[in-house]
Design an enzyme around this catalytic site. Sequence first.
Site, short mmCIF file in Angstrom:
data_model
loop_
_atom_site.label_atom_id
_atom_site.label_comp_id
_atom_site.label_asym_id
_atom_site.label_seq_id
_atom_site.Cartn_x
_atom_site.Cartn_y
_atom_site.Cartn_z
N ASP A 105 -11.04 2.49 3.79
CA ASP A 105 -11.41 1.11 3.43
C ASP A 105 -12.92 0.93 3.21
O ASP A 105 -13.35 -0.11 2.72
CB ASP A 105 -11.03 0.17 4.59
CG ASP A 105 -9.77 -0.63 4.31
OD1 ASP A 105 -9.45 -0.82 3.13
OD2 ASP A 105 -9.15 -1.07 5.29
N GLN A 118 -5.09 -2.42 9.31
CA GLN A 118 -4.91 -3.69 8.60
C GLN A 118 -5.58 -4.82 9.38
O GLN A 118 -5.36 -4.99 10.58
CB GLN A 118 -3.40 -3.97 8.40
CG GLN A 118 -3.11 -5.16 7.50
CD GLN A 118 -3.65 -4.96 6.08
OE1 GLN A 118 -3.68 -3.85 5.56
NE2 GLN A 118 -4.07 -6.05 5.45
N LYS A 120 0.84 -1.20 0.00
CA LYS A 120 0.00 0.00 0.00
C LYS A 120 0.88 1.26 0.00
O LYS A 120 0.58 2.23 -0.68
CB LYS A 120 -0.94 -0.01 1.22
CG LYS A 120 -2.04 -1.07 1.10
CD LYS A 120 -2.88 -1.24 2.35
CE LYS A 120 -3.78 -2.47 2.20
NZ LYS A 120 -4.80 -2.65 3.22
N1 LIG Z 1 -8.00 -3.18 6.35
C1 LIG Z 1 -8.02 -4.16 5.45
N2 LIG Z 1 -7.54 -5.36 5.76
C2 LIG Z 1 -7.55 -6.35 4.83
C3 LIG Z 1 -8.02 -6.10 3.51
C4 LIG Z 1 -8.55 -4.82 3.22
O1 LIG Z 1 -9.03 -4.53 2.09
N3 LIG Z 1 -8.51 -3.87 4.20
N4 LIG Z 1 -7.92 -7.07 2.53
C5 LIG Z 1 -7.07 -8.22 2.77
C6 LIG Z 1 -5.59 -7.99 2.54
N5 LIG Z 1 -5.25 -7.03 1.48
C7 LIG Z 1 -5.30 -5.70 1.74
O2 LIG Z 1 -5.26 -5.24 2.84
C8 LIG Z 1 -4.66 -7.45 0.26
C9 LIG Z 1 -4.60 -8.77 -0.09
C10 LIG Z 1 -3.96 -9.17 -1.28
C11 LIG Z 1 -3.37 -8.23 -2.09
C12 LIG Z 1 -2.60 -8.60 -3.32
O3 LIG Z 1 -2.24 -7.74 -4.10
N6 LIG Z 1 -2.29 -9.86 -3.48
C13 LIG Z 1 -1.44 -10.30 -4.59
C14 LIG Z 1 -0.59 -11.46 -4.14
C15 LIG Z 1 0.32 -11.11 -3.01
C16 LIG Z 1 1.19 -12.27 -2.57
O4 LIG Z 1 1.91 -12.82 -3.39
O5 LIG Z 1 1.15 -12.59 -1.36
C17 LIG Z 1 -2.31 -10.74 -5.77
O6 LIG Z 1 -3.47 -11.15 -5.54
O7 LIG Z 1 -1.82 -10.68 -6.88
C18 LIG Z 1 -3.43 -6.91 -1.75
C19 LIG Z 1 -4.08 -6.52 -0.59
C20 LIG Z 1 -7.22 -8.66 4.22
N7 LIG Z 1 -7.06 -7.57 5.12
#
Ligand SMILES: Nc1nc2c(c(=O)[nH]1)N[C@@H](CN(C=O)c1ccc(C(=O)N[C@@H](CCC(=O)O)C(=O)O)cc1)CN2
Length: 284
Positions: free
Chosen positions: A120, A97, A53
């Site tokens: 969020d 988070q 982020k």
């Molecule tokens: N406050 C929040 N917590 C969480 C959220 C949220 O939207 N707000 N969502 C998820 C985690 N998350 C963001 O926070 C998130 C998850 C995955 C990705 C992402 O880009 N994933 C990549 C792969 C990453 C890897 O290799 O591990 C992909 O899908 O290509 C971004 C953000 C739970 N908590």
Amino acid sequence: MTAQILDGKATAAAIKSDLTARVAALKEKGVTPGLGTILVGSDPGSQKYVAGKHRDCAEVGIASIQRELPETATQEEIEAVVRELNDDPECTGYIVQLPLPKGIDENRILELMDPDKDADGLHPMNLGRLVLNEPAPLPCTPNGVLTLLRRYGVEIKGAEVVVVGRGVTIGRSMPLLLTRRSENATVTQCHTGTRDLSSHLKRADIIVAAAGSAHLIRPEDVKPGAAVLDVGVSRNAEGRIVGDVHPGVAEVAGFISPNPGGVGPMTRAQLLVNVVEAAERSVG
Ligand SMILES: Nc1nc2c(c(=O)[nH]1)N[C@@H](CN(C=O)c1ccc(C(=O)N[C@@H](CCC(=O)O)C(=O)O)cc1)CN2
């Protein structure tokens, strides 16, 4: 049939390019958007997401404010940081988070946030605004799903959508977004208590799989030509991401979001959209 890929990375890159210009315009008006993050504990996944982020912020010109607390942080200590960001004029929007460590009252933390700084869209006031169809920051992952569907021309109006999962970040609000008059989808929400998941999936034009159950969605359960969005994250023995959707689904579906590379990058992009939109509202 081999499904068309719903490319989250490319779509997120296009969104970020648009946001870079909008942030520059805001700065010319004397406003610098600033995203705050509160990370509690040392979960490697959460650390990686938060770092991502802040990288995104740097890319588009948004200022970053990072607060980290140890796994042992108390409810009161986390609440103090929430109050601090509520009062910080440099922080125009922020996120906590999730998940928070066991024993922390997550809902109380979310409720304590200033709803106008909720980047969020997970504050109860903003979820309520969504229910009432009032303007609100939209939850990032569900909004990322919608943006991907629109970008690739998947018909949402009148579609039968099955959402699998009922978690706070996706499952709860995905149906709210899809059933707005602007989308006009018909939604069935499935979860661990659903008796015959397969019968629901087979009718779906669009499947949003957010159960966190590896390869739950099998090719034989998917209607040929359906759009399948894989939001689930499980890890295999080597620590690699395994989505909710079996790889064989790509042979049946019309559209499929890869995982990684699909909805994840969109979650990050939509967070930036919320921050920039809030800053734009502040200048009128
Ligand atoms: N406050 C929040 N917590 C969480 C959220 C949220 O939207 N707000 N969502 C998820 C985690 N998350 C963001 O926070 C998130 C998850 C995955 C990705 C992402 O880009 N994933 C990549 C792969 C990453 C890897 O290799 O591990 C992909 O899908 O290509 C971004 C953000 C739970 N908590």
